[in-house]
Design an enzyme around this catalytic site. Structure first.
Site, short mmCIF file in Angstrom:
data_model
loop_
_atom_site.label_atom_id
_atom_site.label_comp_id
_atom_site.label_asym_id
_atom_site.label_seq_id
_atom_site.Cartn_x
_atom_site.Cartn_y
_atom_site.Cartn_z
CG ASP A 63 11.57 -4.36 4.03
OD1 ASP A 63 11.32 -4.09 2.83
OD2 ASP A 63 11.53 -3.51 4.93
CG ASP B 226 5.14 4.65 3.66
OD1 ASP B 226 4.52 5.65 4.05
OD2 ASP B 226 5.48 4.48 2.47
#
Length: 219
Positions: free
Chosen positions: A72, A121
């Site tokens: 991430d 997302d």
């Protein structure tokens, strides 16, 4: 907000299970995760856009004979996963802080055995399509670092993204083997070993259905 994140950034800097800019492994680890970090020859599993690393740590606990890397760009989120792994005494876990666009800088072709992409997302606007992590550009990166017949798992609460991905994933050369638009009423739920993310619990409580597919990389 930034001030509250500083302790987590410091945690990452001091934690041995976080690979990030400024640490030696950040520039030398490509193709050598087994040798330099894990010190074994076990399969490598990635959780992309791992957030707080619920799957990275959950799967690592379930499968001690595999190596897990959560990836991430958000350092404050990675710190939470890193701390959980340390608290649980998991030695088969690492976290890499980078953008998904730079995966080739950290993994050789065919180095990875399995990839999980959990609730990314959705980037719902048309102009954001190139940012979707199931866009053909990203899927091409996954194919390169994933071995032939390697597993690619995808899970999302966003049905439009799932519908989009049902087109892009096969088009990129992955064979979809199993899929469901309602994971929690499906026999496929057992494939998740009781692991769920914080946001997933919120989504389900609000009545959202969870979509899931399992596929194989066909080169």
């Amino acid at each position: 907000m930034a001030r509250r994140k500083l302790p987590r950034f410091q945690y990452n800097a001091e934690s041995e299970n976080v690979v990030e800019r400024g640490k030696e492994l950040y520039t030398t680890i490509k193709g050598q995760w087994r040798e330099k970090y894990f010190k074994n020859s076990n399969p490598i599993v990635l959780e992309l856009a791992c957030g707080k690393g619920e799957y990275t740590t959950g799967l690592a606990k379930e499968f001690p004979d595999k190596n897990f890397i959560g990836i991430d760009i958000k350092g404050d989120r990675i710190a939470r996963g890193s701390k959980r792994a340390n608290d649980w005494g998991l030695t088969n876990v690492a976290f890499l802080r980078t953008s998904m666009a730079f995966l080739e800088e950290f993994f050789e072709d065919n180095e990875v055995d399995e990839i999980w992409l959990i609730h990314p997302d959705p980037q719902p606007r048309d102009k954001e399509e190139r940012k979707r992590l199931t866009n053909s550009r990203y899927l091409g990166l996954y194919k390169k670092i994933l071995k032939n017949d390697g597993d690619f798992f995808f899970k999302t609460d966003n049905y439009p993204l799932f519908e989009y991905s049902l087109e892009t994933i096969p088009a990129a050369g992955f064979e979809v083997l199993r899929q469901t638009t309602d994971l929690y009423t499906s026999p496929l739920l057992v494939e998740h070993y009781g692991i769920e993310t914080h946001y997933e619990r919120l989504f389900v409580a609000q009545g959202y259905k969870i979509n899931y597919l399992a596929s194989k990389n066909r080169k």
